[in-house]
Scaffold this motif. Structure first.
Motif, PDB file in Angstrom:
ATOM      1  N   VAL A  46       0.841  -1.205   0.000  1.00  0.00           N
ATOM      2  CA  VAL A  46       0.000   0.000   0.000  1.00  0.00           C
ATOM      3  C   VAL A  46       0.870   1.245   0.000  1.00  0.00           C
ATOM      4  O   VAL A  46       0.595   2.210  -0.719  1.00  0.00           O
ATOM      5  N   TRP A  47       1.940   1.231   0.777  1.00  0.00           N
ATOM      6  CA  TRP A  47       2.839   2.400   0.811  1.00  0.00           C
ATOM      7  C   TRP A  47       3.489   2.611  -0.558  1.00  0.00           C
ATOM      8  O   TRP A  47       3.557   3.742  -1.040  1.00  0.00           O
ATOM      9  N   ILE A  48       3.959   1.530  -1.186  1.00  0.00           N
ATOM     10  CA  ILE A  48       4.588   1.643  -2.509  1.00  0.00           C
ATOM     11  C   ILE A  48       3.589   2.164  -3.522  1.00  0.00           C
ATOM     12  O   ILE A  48       3.908   3.042  -4.334  1.00  0.00           O
ATOM     13  N   TYR A  49       2.379   1.647  -3.503  1.00  0.00           N
ATOM     14  CA  TYR A  49       1.356   2.120  -4.449  1.00  0.00           C
ATOM     15  C   TYR A  49       1.010   3.575  -4.210  1.00  0.00           C
ATOM     16  O   TYR A  49       0.849   4.347  -5.146  1.00  0.00           O
ATOM     17  N   ASP A  50       0.918   3.971  -2.946  1.00  0.00           N
ATOM     18  CA  ASP A  50       0.613   5.362  -2.629  1.00  0.00           C
ATOM     19  C   ASP A  50       1.745   6.280  -3.058  1.00  0.00           C
ATOM     20  O   ASP A  50       1.523   7.376  -3.556  1.00  0.00           O
ATOM     21  N   GLY A  53       2.253   5.176  -7.256  1.00  0.00           N
ATOM     22  CA  GLY A  53       1.121   4.828  -8.078  1.00  0.00           C
ATOM     23  C   GLY A  53       0.583   6.013  -8.874  1.00  0.00           C
ATOM     24  O   GLY A  53       1.058   7.141  -8.767  1.00  0.00           O
ATOM     25  N   PRO A  54      -0.438   5.760  -9.676  1.00  0.00           N
ATOM     26  CA  PRO A  54      -0.971   6.802 -10.550  1.00  0.00           C
ATOM     27  C   PRO A  54      -1.720   7.914  -9.816  1.00  0.00           C
ATOM     28  O   PRO A  54      -1.943   8.969 -10.382  1.00  0.00           O
ATOM     29  N   PHE A  55      -2.079   7.689  -8.549  1.00  0.00           N
ATOM     30  CA  PHE A  55      -2.826   8.703  -7.816  1.00  0.00           C
ATOM     31  C   PHE A  55      -1.932   9.616  -6.991  1.00  0.00           C
ATOM     32  O   PHE A  55      -2.410  10.550  -6.382  1.00  0.00           O
ATOM     33  N   GLY A  56      -0.656   9.314  -6.929  1.00  0.00           N
ATOM     34  CA  GLY A  56       0.262  10.142  -6.146  1.00  0.00           C
ATOM     35  C   GLY A  56       0.523  11.474  -6.831  1.00  0.00           C
ATOM     36  O   GLY A  56       0.560  11.585  -8.048  1.00  0.00           O
ATOM     37  N   THR A  57       0.713  12.515  -6.034  1.00  0.00           N
ATOM     38  CA  THR A  57       0.996  13.844  -6.590  1.00  0.00           C
ATOM     39  C   THR A  57       2.426  14.241  -6.269  1.00  0.00           C
ATOM     40  O   THR A  57       2.766  15.410  -6.323  1.00  0.00           O
ATOM     41  N   ARG A  58       3.263  13.278  -5.912  1.00  0.00           N
ATOM     42  CA  ARG A  58       4.640  13.574  -5.510  1.00  0.00           C
ATOM     43  C   ARG A  58       5.601  13.276  -6.659  1.00  0.00           C
ATOM     44  O   ARG A  58       6.382  12.354  -6.594  1.00  0.00           O
ATOM     45  N   PHE A  59       5.558  14.038  -7.735  1.00  0.00           N
ATOM     46  CA  PHE A  59       6.460  13.811  -8.872  1.00  0.00           C
ATOM     47  C   PHE A  59       7.537  14.854  -8.899  1.00  0.00           C
ATOM     48  O   PHE A  59       7.400  15.968  -8.649  1.00  0.00           O
TER      49      PHE A  59
END
Length: 59
Positions: A46-50, A53-59
């Motif tokens: 879950v942490w890796i996906y968060d 993942g595609p919903f993260g805003t940390r780019f």
């Protein structure tokens, strides 16, 4: 939460109340260890996906 979600949650808790004590009584040490390992694996996924993942805003 809708009424259907509440009923699903109550049904899940009822099944857990019936199944968990018997499983823990049968293999106490092994079951607790396996549950901890599975919980750690799920939390890590879950942490890796968060994080990536595609919903993260940390780019």
């Amino acid at each position: 939460m809708s009424e259907t979600n509440w009923l699903s949650l109550v049904a899940l808790l009822m099944v857990a109340v019936l199944v968990v004590p018997a499983a823990l009584r049968r293999n106490r040490g092994v079951a607790v260890r396996n549950a901890a390992l599975w919980l750690a694996a799920i939390v890590a996924l879950v942490w890796i996906y968060d994080r990536f993942g595609p919903f993260g805003t940390r780019f």
